[in-house]
Design an enzyme around this catalytic site. Structure first.
Site, PDB file in Angstrom:
ATOM      1  N   ALA A   1       9.893   0.086   4.380  1.00 45.19           N
ATOM      2  CA  ALA A   1       9.794   1.046   3.291  1.00 45.19           C
ATOM      3  C   ALA A   1       8.548   1.909   3.392  1.00 45.19           C
ATOM      4  O   ALA A   1       8.317   2.773   2.552  1.00 45.19           O
ATOM      5  CB  ALA A   1       9.799   0.283   1.963  1.00 45.19           C
ATOM      6  N   GLY A   2       7.678   1.633   4.391  1.00 45.75           N
ATOM      7  CA  GLY A   2       6.418   2.375   4.498  1.00 45.75           C
ATOM      8  C   GLY A   2       5.374   1.842   3.539  1.00 45.75           C
ATOM      9  O   GLY A   2       4.422   2.534   3.174  1.00 45.75           O
TER      10      GLY A   2
ATOM     11  N   PRO B   1       9.885  -3.896  -0.990  1.00 44.30           N
ATOM     12  CA  PRO B   1      11.030  -3.538  -0.143  1.00 44.30           C
ATOM     13  C   PRO B   1      10.655  -3.476   1.337  1.00 44.30           C
ATOM     14  O   PRO B   1       9.507  -3.179   1.676  1.00 44.30           O
ATOM     15  CB  PRO B   1      11.463  -2.166  -0.663  1.00 44.30           C
ATOM     16  CG  PRO B   1      10.451  -1.734  -1.644  1.00 44.30           C
ATOM     17  CD  PRO B   1       9.582  -2.895  -2.003  1.00 44.30           C
ATOM     18  N   VAL B   2      11.629  -3.784   2.194  1.00 44.48           N
ATOM     19  CA  VAL B   2      11.390  -3.914   3.641  1.00 44.48           C
ATOM     20  C   VAL B   2      11.653  -2.576   4.353  1.00 44.48           C
ATOM     21  O   VAL B   2      12.524  -1.812   3.943  1.00 44.48           O
ATOM     22  CB  VAL B   2      12.304  -5.030   4.212  1.00 44.48           C
ATOM     23  CG1 VAL B   2      12.149  -5.162   5.720  1.00 44.48           C
ATOM     24  CG2 VAL B   2      11.972  -6.357   3.538  1.00 44.48           C
TER      25      VAL B   2
ATOM     26  N   LYS C   1       0.845  -1.210   0.000  1.00 42.39           N
ATOM     27  CA  LYS C   1       0.000   0.000   0.000  1.00 42.39           C
ATOM     28  C   LYS C   1       0.874   1.251   0.000  1.00 42.39           C
ATOM     29  O   LYS C   1       2.048   1.202   0.413  1.00 42.39           O
ATOM     30  CB  LYS C   1      -0.948   0.032   1.207  1.00 42.39           C
ATOM     31  CG  LYS C   1      -0.268   0.058   2.600  1.00 42.39           C
ATOM     32  CD  LYS C   1       0.122   1.435   3.109  1.00 42.39           C
ATOM     33  CE  LYS C   1       0.888   1.385   4.428  1.00 42.39           C
ATOM     34  NZ  LYS C   1       1.820   2.460   4.659  1.00 42.39           N
TER      35      LYS C   1
ATOM     36  N   ALA D   1       3.888  -1.376   4.025  1.00 43.25           N
ATOM     37  CA  ALA D   1       3.153  -2.443   4.717  1.00 43.25           C
ATOM     38  C   ALA D   1       3.544  -3.848   4.271  1.00 43.25           C
ATOM     39  O   ALA D   1       2.703  -4.754   4.221  1.00 43.25           O
ATOM     40  CB  ALA D   1       1.639  -2.233   4.587  1.00 43.25           C
ATOM     41  N   GLY D   2       4.800  -4.022   3.942  1.00 39.90           N
ATOM     42  CA  GLY D   2       5.281  -5.326   3.465  1.00 39.90           C
ATOM     43  C   GLY D   2       5.026  -6.457   4.448  1.00 39.90           C
ATOM     44  O   GLY D   2       4.570  -7.535   4.056  1.00 39.90           O
ATOM     45  N   GLY D   3       5.312  -6.242   5.719  1.00 38.85           N
ATOM     46  CA  GLY D   3       5.083  -7.284   6.721  1.00 38.85           C
ATOM     47  C   GLY D   3       3.593  -7.502   6.956  1.00 38.85           C
ATOM     48  O   GLY D   3       3.120  -8.645   7.010  1.00 38.85           O
ATOM     49  N   SER D   4       2.852  -6.416   7.072  1.00 40.47           N
ATOM     50  CA  SER D   4       1.408  -6.511   7.350  1.00 40.47           C
ATOM     51  C   SER D   4       0.676  -7.294   6.266  1.00 40.47           C
ATOM     52  O   SER D   4      -0.214  -8.097   6.558  1.00 40.47           O
ATOM     53  CB  SER D   4       0.786  -5.107   7.433  1.00 40.47           C
ATOM     54  OG  SER D   4       1.427  -4.357   8.426  1.00 40.47           O
TER      55      SER D   4
ATOM     56  N   ASP E   1      -2.179  -2.134  10.176  1.00 41.34           N
ATOM     57  CA  ASP E   1      -2.384  -2.096   8.714  1.00 41.34           C
ATOM     58  C   ASP E   1      -2.968  -3.402   8.165  1.00 41.34           C
ATOM     59  O   ASP E   1      -3.335  -3.464   6.995  1.00 41.34           O
ATOM     60  CB  ASP E   1      -1.038  -1.867   8.000  1.00 41.34           C
ATOM     61  CG  ASP E   1      -0.565  -0.418   8.094  1.00 41.34           C
ATOM     62  OD1 ASP E   1      -1.396   0.465   8.385  1.00 41.34           O
ATOM     63  OD2 ASP E   1       0.640  -0.177   7.868  1.00 41.34           O
TER      64      ASP E   1
HETATM   65  P1  ATP Z   1       4.452  -0.200   7.511  1.00 45.26           P
HETATM   66  O1  ATP Z   1       4.214   0.495   6.211  1.00 45.26           O
HETATM   67  O2  ATP Z   1       3.285  -1.092   7.933  1.00 45.26           O
HETATM   68  O3  ATP Z   1       4.944   0.693   8.597  1.00 45.26           O
HETATM   69  P2  ATP Z   1       6.979  -1.102   6.553  1.00 45.26           P
HETATM   70  O4  ATP Z   1       6.748  -1.341   5.090  1.00 45.26           O
HETATM   71  O5  ATP Z   1       7.599   0.220   6.921  1.00 45.26           O
HETATM   72  O6  ATP Z   1       5.597  -1.281   7.290  1.00 45.26           O
HETATM   73  P3  ATP Z   1       7.909  -3.762   6.907  1.00 45.26           P
HETATM   74  O7  ATP Z   1       8.478  -4.030   5.552  1.00 45.26           O
HETATM   75  O8  ATP Z   1       6.601  -4.363   7.229  1.00 45.26           O
HETATM   76  O9  ATP Z   1       7.878  -2.189   7.187  1.00 45.26           O
HETATM   77  O10 ATP Z   1       9.030  -4.218   7.968  1.00 45.26           O
HETATM   78  C1  ATP Z   1       9.042  -3.794   9.285  1.00 45.26           C
HETATM   79  C2  ATP Z   1       9.836  -4.774  10.145  1.00 45.26           C
HETATM   80  O11 ATP Z   1       9.107  -5.973  10.285  1.00 45.26           O
HETATM   81  C3  ATP Z   1      11.190  -5.153   9.577  1.00 45.26           C
HETATM   82  O12 ATP Z   1      12.162  -4.808  10.523  1.00 45.26           O
HETATM   83  C4  ATP Z   1      11.160  -6.661   9.384  1.00 45.26           C
HETATM   84  O13 ATP Z   1      12.318  -7.283   9.867  1.00 45.26           O
HETATM   85  C5  ATP Z   1       9.953  -7.114  10.203  1.00 45.26           C
HETATM   86  N1  ATP Z   1       9.142  -8.168   9.564  1.00 45.26           N
HETATM   87  C6  ATP Z   1       8.495  -9.142  10.205  1.00 45.26           C
HETATM   88  N2  ATP Z   1       7.825  -9.925   9.344  1.00 45.26           N
HETATM   89  C7  ATP Z   1       8.034  -9.441   8.115  1.00 45.26           C
HETATM   90  C8  ATP Z   1       7.608  -9.831   6.826  1.00 45.26           C
HETATM   91  N3  ATP Z   1       6.832 -10.892   6.630  1.00 45.26           N
HETATM   92  N4  ATP Z   1       8.003  -9.071   5.779  1.00 45.26           N
HETATM   93  C9  ATP Z   1       8.772  -7.975   5.977  1.00 45.26           C
HETATM   94  N5  ATP Z   1       9.221  -7.579   7.182  1.00 45.26           N
HETATM   95  C10 ATP Z   1       8.866  -8.297   8.250  1.00 45.26           C
END
Ligand code: ATP
Length: 314
Positions: A102-103, A99-100, A11, A105-108, A141
């Site tokens: 990254a804002g 990308p991780v 997202k 919601a990759g984990g969510s 999220d």
């Molecule tokens: P949001 O936009 O919800 O704030 P994000 O995109 O900034 O999320 P994520 O990519 O979800 O951040 O990663 C946040 C942390 O979650 C990372 O430090 C990662 O190690 C951890 N994590 C746990 N499970 C996962 C997963 N399935 N995929 C990615 N990161 C994960």
């Protein structure tokens, strides 16, 4: 044994306003969220044991109980212990494209995919609302990631009101691969710097929520006015992330110089996105940005808005 493969869409935030503190320690937010077609693929397969195992070859993604996909599976085993003992453990394979930190919601969205996938695999027949209630236990999220599309998200982000879908819009995402921003750090720093201006009484809080529902961004989305949507992009977290991360600020400036419809950081960063009306426009932006910055550390993705949340592909 049948493998369930699901697409879990990332997202972006078209709008993010920090309203105040909540009694549960989270922030009270008002956001407009948009799914994009950049997605991870999640494969679920019964493994004949009583264990949950996560496989992912991305160096920043843990494969133990800290992984959101693992947490989602563990939650399902707690909620449906009889079904779990009937079907047994599962292997979860995450093909990471988002990308991780990254804002995006990759984990969510990985957690959301496991909830949807196990509901199908275990033939539970849960409704979308039931799945979203489970998702809210995993992260703010996750409920949005289940439904996807375009939506207003309030509360800590888990209270959703769907908006008309915007499928004719493109977002060019740009992120320095080596530069991550922790969501926790961004909100903590925001509280330290701007906490004094937080809304504290309930009446004002409801008023601020209402302002987003009846505000100009929602009107622009209802009219599918891409130019106006782009002009109304907003993200309060830029106030803390851009000064602390000059490369993100420079990236935003470089994207603005290419005159796209609009440019904004997504969530807590470090991704910055530019909006475009067509794939051709988006591809032009991508090559101009690549030429202008010529940095091998810079990842650029051309993505399209989508109405899909979690999608079963096999
Ligand atoms: P949001 O936009 O919800 O704030 P994000 O995109 O900034 O999320 P994520 O990519 O979800 O951040 O990663 C946040 C942390 O979650 C990372 O430090 C990662 O190690 C951890 N994590 C746990 N499970 C996962 C997963 N399935 N995929 C990615 N990161 C994960």
């Amino acid at each position: 044994m049948h493998t369930y493969s699901l697409l879990a869409h990332a997202k972006i935030n078209l709008y993010l306003e920090v309203i105040g503190d909540r009694p549960d320690g989270y922030h009270e937010l008002a956001m407009v969220l948009q799914s994009i077609d950049l997605a991870d693929r999640i494969d679920l397969r019964a493994n004949g044991t009583n264990r949950i195992q996560v496989h992912c070859d991305h160096p920043q993604v843990p494969t133990d109980e800290r992984n959101l996909a693992y947490k989602a599976a563990a939650l399902m085993t707690e909620e449906f212990p009889d079904t779990f003992s009937q079907f047994g453990g599962i292997d979860i394979t995450i093909h990471k494209r988002i990308p991780v930190e990254a804002g995006l919601a990759g984990g969510s969205c990985n957690g959301a995919a496991v909830l949807v996938g196990l509901d199908l695999m275990w033939k539970l027949g849960l409704t979308q609302i039931e799945l979203q209630e489970l998702g809210a236990k995993l992260g703010s999220d996750v409920p949005f990631c289940i439904a996807g599309g375009t939506a207003i998200a309030t509360g800590r982000g888990e209270q959703l009101s769907p908006l008309p879908s915007l499928e004719d819009m493109y977002a060019v995402l740009a992120k320095y691969q080596s530069l991550s921003v922790s969501t926790g750090w961004a909100y903590q720093t925001y509280r330290q710097q701007f906490g004094e201006a937080y809304v504290s009484n309930r009446q004002d809080l409801l008023g601020r929520r209402q302002r987003v529902h009846s505000g100009s961004m929602v009107a622009a989305i209802s009219h599918r006015n891409n130019e106006q949507i782009a002009q109304l992009l907003h993200n309060d977290l830029e106030r803390v992330v851009l000064p602390a991360q000059p490369r993100v600020a420079q990236l935003k400036k470089a994207m603005q110089q290419l005159n796209p419809l609009g440019v904004m950081m997504s969530g807590s960063g470090s991704t910055v996105f530019a909006l475009a009306n067509s794939r051709a426009q988006a591809e032009t932006l991508r090559s101009q940005l690549q030429q202008q910055l010529a940095d091998p550390d810079l990842g650029i993705w051309v993505t399209r808005f989508t109405a899909n949340g979690i999608q079963l592909i096999r």
